[in-house]
Design an enzyme around this catalytic site. Sequence first.
Site, mmCIF file in Angstrom:
data_model
loop_
_atom_site.group_PDB
_atom_site.id
_atom_site.type_symbol
_atom_site.label_atom_id
_atom_site.label_comp_id
_atom_site.label_asym_id
_atom_site.label_seq_id
_atom_site.Cartn_x
_atom_site.Cartn_y
_atom_site.Cartn_z
ATOM 1 C CG ASN A 1 -0.142 -0.031 2.514
ATOM 2 O OD1 ASN A 1 0.551 0.914 2.836
ATOM 3 N ND2 ASN A 1 -0.213 -1.139 3.268
ATOM 4 C CG ASP B 1 -5.923 -5.637 6.518
ATOM 5 O OD1 ASP B 1 -5.383 -5.568 7.640
ATOM 6 O OD2 ASP B 1 -6.595 -4.711 6.029
ATOM 7 C CE LYS C 1 9.589 -11.674 -14.325
ATOM 8 N NZ LYS C 1 10.246 -10.950 -15.403
ATOM 9 N N PRO D 1 -1.558 -11.870 10.395
ATOM 10 C CG PRO D 1 0.480 -12.014 11.519
ATOM 11 C CD PRO D 1 -0.165 -12.283 10.194
ATOM 12 C CG ASP D 2 -5.085 -6.750 13.838
ATOM 13 O OD1 ASP D 2 -4.323 -6.052 14.541
ATOM 14 O OD2 ASP D 2 -6.055 -6.282 13.221
ATOM 15 C CB ILE D 3 0.883 -6.345 14.405
ATOM 16 C CG1 ILE D 3 1.386 -7.165 13.215
ATOM 17 C CG2 ILE D 3 2.006 -6.038 15.378
ATOM 18 C CD1 ILE D 3 2.291 -6.410 12.269
HETATM 19 O O1 C5P Z 1 -7.984 -3.046 10.730
HETATM 20 P P1 C5P Z 1 -7.187 -1.898 10.238
HETATM 21 O O2 C5P Z 1 -6.069 -2.282 9.327
HETATM 22 O O3 C5P Z 1 -8.018 -0.804 9.661
HETATM 23 O O4 C5P Z 1 -6.547 -1.293 11.582
HETATM 24 C C1 C5P Z 1 -5.565 -0.339 11.573
HETATM 25 C C2 C5P Z 1 -4.742 -0.439 12.834
HETATM 26 O O5 C5P Z 1 -4.393 -1.795 13.097
HETATM 27 C C3 C5P Z 1 -3.425 0.291 12.699
HETATM 28 O O6 C5P Z 1 -3.044 0.740 13.990
HETATM 29 C C4 C5P Z 1 -2.495 -0.798 12.165
HETATM 30 O O7 C5P Z 1 -1.135 -0.521 12.474
HETATM 31 C C5 C5P Z 1 -3.008 -2.024 12.898
HETATM 32 N N1 C5P Z 1 -2.882 -3.283 12.162
HETATM 33 C C6 C5P Z 1 -2.013 -4.243 12.590
HETATM 34 N N2 C5P Z 1 -1.929 -5.451 11.951
HETATM 35 C C7 C5P Z 1 -2.703 -5.704 10.885
HETATM 36 C C8 C5P Z 1 -3.601 -4.737 10.412
HETATM 37 C C9 C5P Z 1 -3.665 -3.544 11.076
HETATM 38 O O8 C5P Z 1 -1.287 -4.002 13.552
HETATM 39 N N3 C5P Z 1 -2.596 -6.879 10.271
#
Ligand code: C5P
Length: 402
Positions: free
Chosen positions: A210, A279, A289, A308-310
Amino acid sequence: MPRKILLGVSGCIAAYKACEMLREMQRRGCDVEVVMTANATRFVSPHTFSALSGRPALVDNFADGADPIPHIRMAEECDAFLVAPCTANVAAKIAAGIADDLLTTCALAAHDRLLVAPAMNVHMYESPATRQNLDALRARGVRVIEPGSGYLACGDTGKGRLADVSDIVSAALDPAVEAPLERLPLAGRKVMVTAGPTVEWLDPVRYVSNPSSGKMGFAVAKAARDAGADVTLVSGPVSLDDPDGVKVVRVNTASEMLEACEEHFDGCDIAVFAAAVSDYRPRMRSERKLKKGVDGESLACIEMVENPDILATLASRKAPGQFVVGFAAETDHVVEHAREKLQSKGADMVVANQVGEHKGFREDGNAAFLVSDRGSLELPYMPKDELAAKILEVACDNFKVC
Ligand code: C5P
């Protein structure tokens, strides 16, 4: 009462910029007095500074004059002592407490209101001795105004250019300068910040990512450093230089970012998750390649798996006293989405901003809402470094981190 600035000029090619600085400070209502090193007088005559400031620019402790102990009078009278440009030699002397001329003697006497704006060749700037000296100054609460990168007078390119005159002047006018280390709001605290995008490889030449520039996270890391914290910045790939005085861990993928954050999260007082983490990532990462025609299926239809959502992962492990800040970049219903995110991710505060064309990503400024259990605070559009300072200020105020 006008703000009184003592301007210390040391001997390097950027000394002429101190004339502009002096003028800019006067324009902003300051009363400026100048002290110079003997070497600085080889670049700009003291008469120039005397004429501009309307008072003698002093060089010598022992010159015959009305003032028998000039360094003590000068230090006592000033609200801030700005050494700009500050050479490697003068930074070293101040770090060691050497006071062998009027400027360095003033630096000792005004140690609690001191700012330095280094300017030198990139190799001198990057030398371990200079690094250590500037780190020592920072650790004592001296504000070190980071030099910029670019073409240097000697012909080299790199970091070491005197920072922008207007940034230096703004720093000298900031009342927080009169804050010795123990009064800095985050002295002795640990802060972890994530920044930038993550990249999720499909093969060695293609990835999903992104447009995050990392500017917001870097601004938070610098603001936390300036507030006295010990800062670790975990950043995805961005083109920004490592901020001085901050531990930087560079990563690429979301998994690598999680691993680095897991290592640094325990024991930090504030964690700010400003990274735009991808995400999803491609399920398969090819070592070679992928070829048009040959691997058409893998290229035309990429199967993705969730990363994973960190933020959520680490917020769920929050220890008492730890304060977690998330970000929410939204295109619509900004505050509502931020409230949901506060709950779903377990953050203490969410910084919510609108994204779209010329909003959010890559810009130098932003407007935002700070959303917490206590409600939402609307912040108007401002430079990202100001927004960063506000985020930390509210974090400190609301949750008594300091
Ligand atoms: O769910 P979303 O991406 O909109 O949430 C944004 C927040 O979550 C930000 O603080 C981003 O750094 C964190 N985030 C994360 N890991 C992910 C996705 C988002 O830490 N995989």
